[in-house]
Structure formats: C-alpha cells, structure tokens
Write a protein that holds these residues in place. Structure first.
Motif, PDB file in Angstrom:
ATOM      1  N   ASP A 169      65.051  90.707  14.381  1.00  0.00           N
ATOM      2  CA  ASP A 169      66.286  90.373  15.078  1.00  0.00           C
ATOM      3  C   ASP A 169      66.752  91.578  15.885  1.00  0.00           C
ATOM      4  OD1 ASP A 169      67.484  92.136  13.302  1.00  0.00           O
ATOM      5  OD2 ASP A 169      68.318  90.562  12.032  1.00  0.00           O
ATOM      6  N   ARG A 170      67.925  91.468  16.503  1.00  0.00           N
ATOM      7  CA  ARG A 170      68.364  92.532  17.404  1.00  0.00           C
ATOM      8  C   ARG A 170      68.714  93.828  16.683  1.00  0.00           C
ATOM      9  NH1 ARG A 170      73.323  90.389  20.573  1.00  0.00           N
ATOM     10  NH2 ARG A 170      71.974  88.556  20.696  1.00  0.00           N
ATOM     11  N   THR A 171      68.874  93.771  15.356  1.00  0.00           N
ATOM     12  CA  THR A 171      69.134  95.002  14.601  1.00  0.00           C
ATOM     13  C   THR A 171      67.855  95.617  14.050  1.00  0.00           C
ATOM     14  OG1 THR A 171      69.487  93.839  12.497  1.00  0.00           O
ATOM     15  CG2 THR A 171      71.414  94.131  13.950  1.00  0.00           C
ATOM     16  N   SER A 180      60.468  93.978  23.866  1.00  0.00           N
ATOM     17  CA  SER A 180      61.772  93.626  23.324  1.00  0.00           C
ATOM     18  C   SER A 180      62.575  92.862  24.354  1.00  0.00           C
ATOM     19  CB  SER A 180      62.540  94.891  22.921  1.00  0.00           C
ATOM     20  OG  SER A 180      62.761  95.702  24.057  1.00  0.00           O
ATOM     21  N   ARG A 205      66.874  91.026  24.748  1.00  0.00           N
ATOM     22  CA  ARG A 205      68.236  91.260  24.265  1.00  0.00           C
ATOM     23  C   ARG A 205      68.424  90.687  22.863  1.00  0.00           C
ATOM     24  NH1 ARG A 205      72.612  89.500  28.542  1.00  0.00           N
ATOM     25  NH2 ARG A 205      73.888  90.430  26.907  1.00  0.00           N
ATOM     26  N   SER A 206      67.661  89.676  22.518  1.00  0.00           N
ATOM     27  CA  SER A 206      67.900  88.997  21.250  1.00  0.00           C
ATOM     28  C   SER A 206      66.846  89.289  20.185  1.00  0.00           C
ATOM     29  CB  SER A 206      67.947  87.477  21.468  1.00  0.00           C
ATOM     30  OG  SER A 206      66.714  87.015  21.996  1.00  0.00           O
ATOM     31  N   MET A 207      65.664  89.781  20.588  1.00  0.00           N
ATOM     32  CA  MET A 207      64.611  89.930  19.582  1.00  0.00           C
ATOM     33  C   MET A 207      63.578  90.950  20.036  1.00  0.00           C
ATOM     34  SD  MET A 207      62.195  86.988  17.878  1.00  0.00           S
ATOM     35  CE  MET A 207      63.580  86.321  16.979  1.00  0.00           C
ATOM     36  N   GLN A 208      63.023  91.662  19.079  1.00  0.00           N
ATOM     37  CA  GLN A 208      61.896  92.541  19.329  1.00  0.00           C
ATOM     38  C   GLN A 208      60.673  91.918  18.677  1.00  0.00           C
ATOM     39  OE1 GLN A 208      63.246  96.116  17.454  1.00  0.00           O
ATOM     40  NE2 GLN A 208      63.944  96.994  19.377  1.00  0.00           N
TER      41      GLN A 208
END
Length: 317
Positions: free
Chosen positions: A39-41, A17, A19-22
């Motif tokens: 996405d980050r959520t 992961s 900060r912006s994507m997993q």
C-alpha cells in the motif's frame, strides 16, 4: 531493472510506484516470477506468482497490521493462516498462532515483566516448548528454562530441552553459563583481559568478535553484523552462513539462510527486498520479529564488540 544474486542464482528485480501502490517483481530468467504489492505506506498487501507453481499462484494475501504497522495476520496460499489477536498496553503480542483450517501448527501465549521484557512463553501444542526467562537489574539474562521447569514443575530430563544459568561481570561480559541440555550437564567459564577481550576468541581492529567457539562473524564498516557462520558441532567445520543486507536507513532489508550453498534449494529467503524508494517491500524487519516468534523466543547475548558470546535457542537436537 536490477540484478541480484541469491544462493547462486541471478534474480532480476523490477520496481515501480504510483500514488496508491508500490509494486516489485522478483524472478530469475526462465523460472518463476513473484509480484510483491504494497500500500502507499509500504506495507505488504499480497505476494502473487506471475506463473503457477505446484498449483499455487497467490502465496500471501489479506495481511493485517497493528497500530505501529507491524504484521499481525496473513493468509498463505496453502491454506495456512498466521494471526496475532491480542496485544497488551505496550502493543506487545500476547498470543501467536499459525494454523491450517482448524488445526493449529504453532500456538503461543506470552507474558511480560513490567519493563516489557519477555517473561514466559506458553506453547499450546507441546509443553516441552514452554519457556521462562529471568533478568538482572540491567536487563541481562540470568536464567532460561524450558519445558516443565519453566512452569515450576519437574519431568524426565529427556523432556527438558535446556535449563541454563548465566553469570556476568561488571562490564557485562558473561563469565559463566551452566545447566543442562536434556540429560547432559554443561558448564563453561570465560575470562577477559584488560581490553575486555577473551584470549580464546579473535577480534578485528574495532574490537568486534570475528571468531569464537560457536561461529565466525563478519561486520561491515558501520559495525553491523552481516554474516554468521556457525560451526558444525560434530565436525567443527563452518556451515553455510546466514547473510544480512541493510537499506540506506540502516534497516534490515534481506536475510538469506544457507547463503552461498551449492544447492540452490538450500537457500532460504527469510525477509524481503527493499524497493528503490527505500520503503520496505514485504515483511522486512517486522518479518524478522515474526520469524523469532515462529522459531521460539531466542535470547542472543552476542553483540558485536561487547565480548559477550553465549546464546541459547529453542531448536531441537
């Protein structure tokens, strides 16, 4: 790196992961690899094959989500698109469509009762798949109709998949269901002892149903149903089961149909794998809701430990 076994094949899973994507990669040695981007959520943004399969490398992209983060649209690599374009004030889907180009493959519209329970499902392609549900004052299904009777009309019995009526006793157990599957009338009666158990079924020490006349069930230590093996209606033998896995938060993480089949191609992964951080990668629990819409709305009154046990579903015979 983690190793998982699905349908007898060993899969390896890489997860990382930022900060912006997993991202998550699922594959098996010497075979295909699939990259799940979120996405980050934790919402799915794309499923891409690391190598081409049958000319396709992008399997899913351009997803859209509702205000609760549930999937409402996605494009598939074979040109098929799924969309839910309208929601009511409860954020319940009012329509559902799967199409390829301008040709609809699945097209549904839904009506609900004031408490949010599903009332009517209108099939825009084949009216035989129209569905109507009625419930009692505590939300138990009392009637399920399909085809013409769901619309208040009449038709040849062979065009009516089912019409079923359900009766419950004071503790919520179903005591009778009666009606017809196409032109075959059917009635079943059920009784329960003073421990709320049917003398015809088997239970574990906690009171969860382990075997009834339709399937066998496995429940984990938390009381969650993790495996269902339906019996073949002709031979009476158990068929390859559906297997569920849950993440650390108790959410459905993965569902495999025909789990353990000796034919790897028979296994069907119905929902996604949970990443190391506990966030759902892929469609997950929301995908299970969409799967219910794809298959036709099911009312499954079977719950572990209740003694209920009757269900109807919309699969064609």
């Amino acid at each position: 790196m983690k190793f998982r076994s699905i349908c007898g094949m060993i899969f390896f899973i890489f997860g990382f992961s930022s900060r912006s994507m997993q991202n998550l990669r699922i594959g098996w040695f010497g075979q295909l690899q699939f990259d799940y981007s979120t996405d980050r959520t934790g919402r799915l943004t794309a499923v891409v094959g690391a190598t081409s399969f049958n000319g396709i490398t992008t399997y899913a992209n351009s997803p859209s989500y509702d205000a609760r983060g549930r999937l409402k649209g996605v494009s598939y690599g074979n040109g098929v698109q799924m969309t839910i374009s309208t929601f009511n004030n409860r954020l319940q889907a009012v329509d559902f469509e799967v199409r390829k180009g301008t040709t609809p493959l699945i097209k549904k519209e839904f009506e609900y009762y004031g408490d949010g329970s599903l009332k009517f499902s209108d099939d825009g392609i084949d009216p035989k798949f129209d569905r109507l549900y009625r419930y009692d004052f505590v939300g138990r299904t009392t009637q399920a109709k399909s085809g013409a009777p769901a619309r208040g009309d009449t038709d040849n019995a062979m065009n009516i998949p089912y019409t079923m009526n359900y009766t419950h006793e004071a503790f919520g157990h179903i005591t009778q269901f009666s009606g017809a599957y196409y032109n075959t009338q059917h009635t079943s009666n059920y009784s329960y002892d003073n421990t709320n158990r049917s003398p015809y079924w088997s239970y574990d020490a906690e009171g969860n149903i382990t075997i009834d006349d339709e399937a066998s069930y496995t429940v984990d230590a938390a009381g969650r149903l993790i495996k269902t093996s339906q019996f073949d209606p002709d031979s009476g033998l158990p068929m390859a089961p559906t297997r569920d896995w849950f993440d650390g938060n108790g959410r459905l993480a993965k569902r495999v149909k025909n789990f353990g089949s000796t034919d790897p191609a028979a296994g069907e992964l119905l929902s996604a794998v949970v990443g190391d951080g506990g966030g759902l990668v892929g469609d997950g629990a929301d995908g299970a809701e969409i799967e219910n819409l794809r298959a036709g709305e099911r009312d499954d009154t079977r719950r572990a430990g209740t003694g209920d046990g009757r269900q109807h579903d919309d699969r064609e015979n």
